[in-house]
Design a protein around this motif. Structure first.
Motif, PDB file in Angstrom:
ATOM      1  N   UNK A 208     -28.157 -77.614 -30.089  1.00  0.00           N
ATOM      2  CA  UNK A 208     -27.353 -78.490 -29.221  1.00  0.00           C
ATOM      3  C   UNK A 208     -28.208 -79.193 -28.165  1.00  0.00           C
ATOM      4  N   UNK A 209     -29.536 -78.994 -28.251  1.00  0.00           N
ATOM      5  CA  UNK A 209     -30.474 -79.623 -27.301  1.00  0.00           C
ATOM      6  C   UNK A 209     -30.137 -79.274 -25.859  1.00  0.00           C
ATOM      7  N   UNK A 210     -29.929 -77.970 -25.618  1.00  0.00           N
ATOM      8  CA  UNK A 210     -29.645 -77.493 -24.262  1.00  0.00           C
ATOM      9  C   UNK A 210     -30.947 -77.025 -23.622  1.00  0.00           C
ATOM     10  N   UNK A 211     -31.573 -77.908 -22.878  1.00  0.00           N
ATOM     11  CA  UNK A 211     -32.835 -77.590 -22.214  1.00  0.00           C
ATOM     12  C   UNK A 211     -32.674 -77.665 -20.701  1.00  0.00           C
ATOM     13  N   UNK A 212     -31.516 -77.239 -20.240  1.00  0.00           N
ATOM     14  CA  UNK A 212     -31.155 -77.385 -18.830  1.00  0.00           C
ATOM     15  C   UNK A 212     -31.863 -76.391 -17.916  1.00  0.00           C
ATOM     16  N   UNK A 213     -32.630 -75.452 -18.485  1.00  0.00           N
ATOM     17  CA  UNK A 213     -33.318 -74.473 -17.650  1.00  0.00           C
ATOM     18  C   UNK A 213     -34.482 -75.044 -16.872  1.00  0.00           C
ATOM     19  N   UNK A 214     -34.967 -76.216 -17.271  1.00  0.00           N
ATOM     20  CA  UNK A 214     -36.090 -76.840 -16.574  1.00  0.00           C
ATOM     21  C   UNK A 214     -35.627 -77.978 -15.689  1.00  0.00           C
ATOM     22  N   UNK A 216     -35.690 -82.541 -15.165  1.00  0.00           N
ATOM     23  CA  UNK A 216     -35.436 -83.720 -16.001  1.00  0.00           C
ATOM     24  C   UNK A 216     -36.629 -84.052 -16.888  1.00  0.00           C
ATOM     25  N   UNK A 217     -37.834 -83.862 -16.347  1.00  0.00           N
ATOM     26  CA  UNK A 217     -39.032 -84.164 -17.130  1.00  0.00           C
ATOM     27  C   UNK A 217     -39.134 -83.240 -18.335  1.00  0.00           C
ATOM     28  N   UNK A 222     -38.817 -81.743 -24.154  1.00  0.00           N
ATOM     29  CA  UNK A 222     -38.303 -80.855 -25.195  1.00  0.00           C
ATOM     30  C   UNK A 222     -37.388 -81.605 -26.162  1.00  0.00           C
ATOM     31  N   UNK A 223     -36.638 -82.558 -25.670  1.00  0.00           N
ATOM     32  CA  UNK A 223     -35.769 -83.347 -26.551  1.00  0.00           C
ATOM     33  C   UNK A 223     -36.593 -84.090 -27.589  1.00  0.00           C
ATOM     34  N   UNK A 224     -37.693 -84.707 -27.160  1.00  0.00           N
ATOM     35  CA  UNK A 224     -38.567 -85.412 -28.110  1.00  0.00           C
ATOM     36  C   UNK A 224     -39.266 -84.437 -29.043  1.00  0.00           C
ATOM     37  N   UNK A 225     -39.623 -83.285 -28.508  1.00  0.00           N
ATOM     38  CA  UNK A 225     -40.336 -82.273 -29.287  1.00  0.00           C
ATOM     39  C   UNK A 225     -39.502 -81.807 -30.483  1.00  0.00           C
TER      40      UNK A 225
END
Length: 270
Positions: A208-214, A216-217, A222-225
């Motif tokens: 679900x592309x949940x990378x909210x632990x970090x 905005x950068x 991570x989204x591109x990764x």
């Protein structure tokens, strides 16, 4: 350096960092270039600023806990603008680990990025890679005591043929690791993501592309990764037979037997 020149240099740096029209953070390279400091190199300025910070608890300049987004160099800021904070040294303070069955190669095949919270798992992964004749670089064993951490990481990524990253829940909260990934992309490295197996929450985060632990950068990196990046492949560890696919292109998920070929290692490694 002459005390008067040192005081003038530090005053010029502070003045630059306090100007509202400038970014809050700047690397020593930026400071040297923008201020026109011809008598000192960026690394020497790092040393001088850190020494001044250590000698004076009220020194008005401090470094960030995170490296530059662009080049992983140390970031410096004025306490007046960014606030005070207790931070670790930019130099390693302890000795590197000497780990049984983990050879420290002079020519590593890949840099292995990871969260410091996953040291045991990354050591286990490193040993597994060694069994496949792939020599990893990990900070635990390679950065020497008193070595400049940022410079050690920058050099290792630049000189390693490929870039690996141990993907865990901890990693997805690590802004530092995200910036290492960005640096690898900028240096056109082949990237291998080693996904921690047996963690359904991690797979769901990726799906679900949940990378909210970090911040905005890191979320953007991570989204591109994970978004079918052409230079990225994935494997599972420690269960190397795991094949769950949280949404990757089928070609991105490798078998372990394909890793050596993907890295394009020579036959002498076999």
């Amino acid at each position: 350096m002459d005390p008067a020149k040192r005081e003038k240099l530090l005053s010029d740096v502070l003045d630059y960092l306090n100007r509202e029209e400038n970014f809050e953070w700047a690397t020593s390279g930026t400071l040297v270039r923008k201020i026109g400091l011809q008598e000192i190199s960026p690394l020497e300025l790092d040393d001088l600023l850190l020494q001044s910070h250590q000698e004076n608890e009220s020194f008005p300049i401090r470094f960030s806990t995170l490296p530059s987004y662009v080049n992983l160099n140390v970031l410096w800021g004025s306490v007046e603008r960014i606030g005070d904070k207790v931070v670790e040294s930019i130099y390693r303070l302890d000795e590197p680990l000497d780990i049984e069955d983990l050879e420290v190669s002079e020519s590593p095949d890949l840099f292995l990025s990871h969260s410091f919270r996953d040291s045991e798992l990354v050591i286990s992964l490193s040993k597994h890679l060694m069994q496949s004749h792939i020599h990893p670089w990990i900070a635990e064993t390679r950065i020497l005591r008193h070595q400049h951490i940022n410079q050690g990481v920058i050099r290792a990524i630049a000189e390693s043929p490929a870039f690996g990253v141990l993907i865990t829940g901890n990693l997805l909260s690590s802004v530092w690791s995200a910036k290492e990934i960005e640096f690898a992309f900028r240096n056109d490295k082949k990237v291998i993501g080693f996904i921690q197996s047996g963690d359904p929450l991690l797979l769901e985060q990726i799906r679900v592309a949940d990378f909210s632990g970090g911040n905005k950068i890191s979320q953007e990196i991570f989204s591109r990764f994970f978004d079918n990046h052409p230079d990225v492949r994935f494997l599972y560890f420690p269960d190397t037979s795991a094949r769950s696919n949280p949404g990757f292109d089928s070609e991105q998920l490798l078998e372990w037997e394909q890793l050596e070929s993907f890295l394009e290692l020579g036959p002498e490694r076999s």
